[in-house]
Structures are given as structure tokens and as C-alpha cells.
Motif scaffolding. Structure first.
Motif, PDB file in Angstrom:
ATOM      1  N   GLY A 131       0.845  -1.189   0.000  1.00 37.57           N
ATOM      2  CA  GLY A 131       0.000   0.000   0.000  1.00 37.57           C
ATOM      3  C   GLY A 131       0.878   1.235   0.000  1.00 37.57           C
ATOM      4  N   ALA A 132       0.334   2.362  -0.429  1.00 34.15           N
ATOM      5  CA  ALA A 132       1.093   3.611  -0.406  1.00 34.15           C
ATOM      6  C   ALA A 132       1.465   3.963   1.029  1.00 34.15           C
ATOM      7  N   ALA A 133       2.577   4.645   1.199  1.00 39.26           N
ATOM      8  CA  ALA A 133       3.047   5.006   2.543  1.00 39.26           C
ATOM      9  C   ALA A 133       1.970   5.757   3.326  1.00 39.26           C
ATOM     10  N   GLU A 134       1.228   6.606   2.637  1.00 41.33           N
ATOM     11  CA  GLU A 134       0.179   7.385   3.302  1.00 41.33           C
ATOM     12  C   GLU A 134      -0.990   6.516   3.719  1.00 41.33           C
ATOM     13  N   GLU A 135      -1.204   5.408   3.046  1.00 41.71           N
ATOM     14  CA  GLU A 135      -2.325   4.527   3.367  1.00 41.71           C
ATOM     15  C   GLU A 135      -2.067   3.677   4.608  1.00 41.71           C
ATOM     16  N   LEU A 136      -0.816   3.431   4.921  1.00 47.27           N
ATOM     17  CA  LEU A 136      -0.463   2.549   6.036  1.00 47.27           C
ATOM     18  C   LEU A 136      -0.900   3.137   7.368  1.00 47.27           C
ATOM     19  N   ALA A 180      12.993  -1.494  -5.611  1.00 46.86           N
ATOM     20  CA  ALA A 180      11.819  -0.969  -4.909  1.00 46.86           C
ATOM     21  C   ALA A 180      10.731  -0.572  -5.893  1.00 46.86           C
ATOM     22  N   TYR A 181       9.499  -0.862  -5.498  1.00 46.21           N
ATOM     23  CA  TYR A 181       8.330  -0.552  -6.317  1.00 46.21           C
ATOM     24  C   TYR A 181       7.369   0.335  -5.525  1.00 46.21           C
ATOM     25  N   PRO A 182       6.677   1.253  -6.188  1.00 49.32           N
ATOM     26  CA  PRO A 182       5.626   2.001  -5.496  1.00 49.32           C
ATOM     27  C   PRO A 182       4.597   1.023  -4.910  1.00 49.32           C
ATOM     28  N   GLY A 183       4.196   1.300  -3.697  1.00 49.50           N
ATOM     29  CA  GLY A 183       3.226   0.434  -3.041  1.00 49.50           C
ATOM     30  C   GLY A 183       3.843  -0.603  -2.127  1.00 49.50           C
ATOM     31  N   GLY A 184       5.174  -0.621  -2.054  1.00 42.95           N
ATOM     32  CA  GLY A 184       5.832  -1.603  -1.187  1.00 42.95           C
ATOM     33  C   GLY A 184       6.819  -0.968  -0.233  1.00 42.95           C
ATOM     34  N   SER A 185       6.603   0.288   0.124  1.00 46.00           N
ATOM     35  CA  SER A 185       7.611   1.041   0.873  1.00 46.00           C
ATOM     36  C   SER A 185       8.044   0.358   2.171  1.00 46.00           C
ATOM     37  N   LEU A 186       7.091  -0.106   2.982  1.00 42.27           N
ATOM     38  CA  LEU A 186       7.461  -0.711   4.259  1.00 42.27           C
ATOM     39  C   LEU A 186       8.061  -2.095   4.075  1.00 42.27           C
TER      40      LEU A 186
END
Length: 280
Positions: free
Chosen positions: A91-96, A142-148
Motif C-alpha cells: 500500500g502507499a506510505a500514506e495509506e499505512l 523498490a516498487y511504489p506500493g511496497g515502501s514498508l
């Protein structure tokens, strides 16, 4: 073939299950950890005393040390420690949400760090051994949506690579495994999504969400073949620092490293310009 004893976290599914099955089939002993003790009853029935099973929650540091100590005590010697247990948070970092962030880091990063720390005194005392750390193609890309998820995988790779040098004098070898997509039950059991924010429907994060929900296209990797290579790596001396498994992993990492090197080389003059030119 020399019989070995292995400690493997998360043997109920995925790579951990495949590895345990292959090892038991060839006559090795396995100390396996699970969160649900009933999840490997079939293996206990089939292999009896070759399989020692105990509960472990990787987010519980005292339990990690207790389980490792007990495993070495019960089995006398453990040749290989496999840090396999983990999951993916997407999920996007902001969504977490905060609890998700903490749990992902505790499971994928802090837990494996403590597993290694708990194992090292035993491996040193017995004169050596191996540690295999499961990472991912996402450990150096790294891919968008996998930051954590990436944060934990990049983090554990840095930790393991540093420890490699620390324990080399003790005949302890460490290997990082970077598999690509594999035909396990990762999407069904080990992939978790953050709550959705509609604003990110136009973001690449939406592609990640859709891909995790899509089960029509199976991953390219054969987990049985991948696990066999992991097992066979223990016979290599010195221990390979990394195992890149899957054509998808190779291609992604090759491109990532090439791009990174190109960017670095473009900054050579800038980097050197910041040196203190004064003598003395």
C-alpha cells in the motif's frame, strides 16, 4: 550424504514448508517454528522424531531467544539456521496505519535480527555453522506500493552483510536469498494490504493492489527448485553472499544495479569536488 540439523522459522507454508519437506525426505533433522502448532501435524505424523516443532512469534524478542536456546539444547547441534518467517505489507506510505508499520518492521526486520543474534553464541561455541536469510528481489529494488516491505528487506540485507564480516573468523557463513515471484501461497497468506485511499487510484500503487488481487497469472518461479538451491548452497565454501533466484529477479536486479551504477558514475566529479583540498 551427511545428515544435518536445521532450524527453520515459519515451516507451515511457502519456502519454509518446501524446505522442511525436502530436508525431512532426505533424512535431515529439522527444528521448525510455527504460530499454529497444528499446522504441520501431517509432517509430524510422517517423520516423527526427525521434526521438532515449537511455537514462535517473530515479534516477541524474548520468545525468539528462548526458542533458539531450547532448540540448540534439545538437538545438541544445529548446522544451519534459516530465517524464513515473514510477510509482505503493501500500500502507499500514506495509506499505512501505525500498527501495520510496527508489525511489519517487528516481523521482517527486528525478528530476524534477534534470531541471528540469538543463534550466534551457539554457532560460535560449536565451531561454526550457516545462516540463510530469506530476502526478496525487493531487497535491492523498490516498487511504489511496497515502501514498508522494502524498508524491512533492504534493512535486513544491510544487517546480514555487515554480520558476514563480523563472524567470518568463527567459521560462520551467511547467505542472503533474493527470490523473485514463486508459486507459493504468498498472495493468499503472506500479503497484506493497507486500507485504501481513493486518491491513490491514479498512483502506481493501484497497480500493485490489483496484481495482488489477481490470481489468474501464476508467478514464474518454482519454489521446489529454489529451495533445493538454498539447501545445496550449504555445501559451498565459502558461503555465497547472495543467491538470486528466478529470471524475473535476475532481470530486475540487473537493471536496478545498472541504473544505480550509471547514476553514481555521473556524480563522480561532484563527489570528488567536496574533498578538502588543504594539505596538512
Amino acid at each position: 550424504m551427511t545428515q544435518r540439523t536445521w532450524l527453520i522459522t515459519g515451516i507451515n507454508s511457502g519456502f519454509g514448508r518446501h524446505m522442511t519437506e525436502q530436508l525431512l525426505e532426505r533424512g535431515d533433522r529439522v527444528a521448525g517454528t510455527v504460530r499454529n502448532l497444528n499446522s504441520v501435524d501431517d509432517l509430524k505424523t510422517a517423520y516423527g522424531e526427525l521434526l521438532w516443532v515449537t511455537h514462535l512469534d517473530m515479534t516477541d524478542t524474548p520468545e525468539v531467544f528462548k526458542v533458539v536456546d531450547e532448540a540448540f539444547k534439545q538437538l545438541d547441534k544445529i548446522d544451519v539456521v534459516v530465517s524464513n518467517a515473514g510477510y509482505g505489507l503493501f500500500g502507499a506510505a500514506e495509506e499505512l496505519i501505525n500498527d501495520q508499520i510496527t508489525h511489519q518492521i517487528d516481523t521482517n526486520l527486528v525478528g530476524p535480527i534477534q534470531l541471528v543474534r540469538a543463534s550466534l553464541p551457539h554457532l560460535r561455541t560449536q565451531g561454526g555453522g550457516r545462516i540463510i536469510q530469506l530476502s526478496s528481489v525487493g531487497g535491492q529494488s523498490a516498487y511504489p506500493g511496497g515502501s514498508l516491505y522494502h524498508a524491512t528487506k533492504w534493512g535486513i540485507e544491510g544487517f546480514i552483510e555487515a554480520v558476514m564480516g563480523e563472524v567470518e573468523p568463527f567459521n560462520i557463513g551467511l547467505t542472503i536469498v533474493e527470490p523473485g515471484g514463486a508459486r507459493t501461497n504468498f498472495k493468499q497468506q503472506a500479503a497484506k494490504m493497507a486500507p485504501k485511499l481513493d486518491a491513490y487510484d491514479i498512483s502506481p500503487t493501484a497497480v500493485v493492489r490489483k496484481s495482488l488481487e489477481d490470481s489468474t497469472v501464476p508467478p514464474i518461479g518454482d519454489p521446489a527448485k529454489m529451495v533445493k538451491i538454498m539447501i545445496d548452497s550449504v555445501d559451498q565454501h565459502p558461503a555465497p553472499k547472495r543467491l538470486t533466484l528466478g529470471s524475473d529477479s535476475y532481470q530486475v536486479l540487473h537493471q536496478a544495479h545498472s541504473n544505480r551504477l550509471k547514476e553514481l558514475e555521473s556524480q563522480k566529479e561532484l563527489a570528488f569536488s567536496t574533498d578538502d583540498s588543504k594539505e596538512g
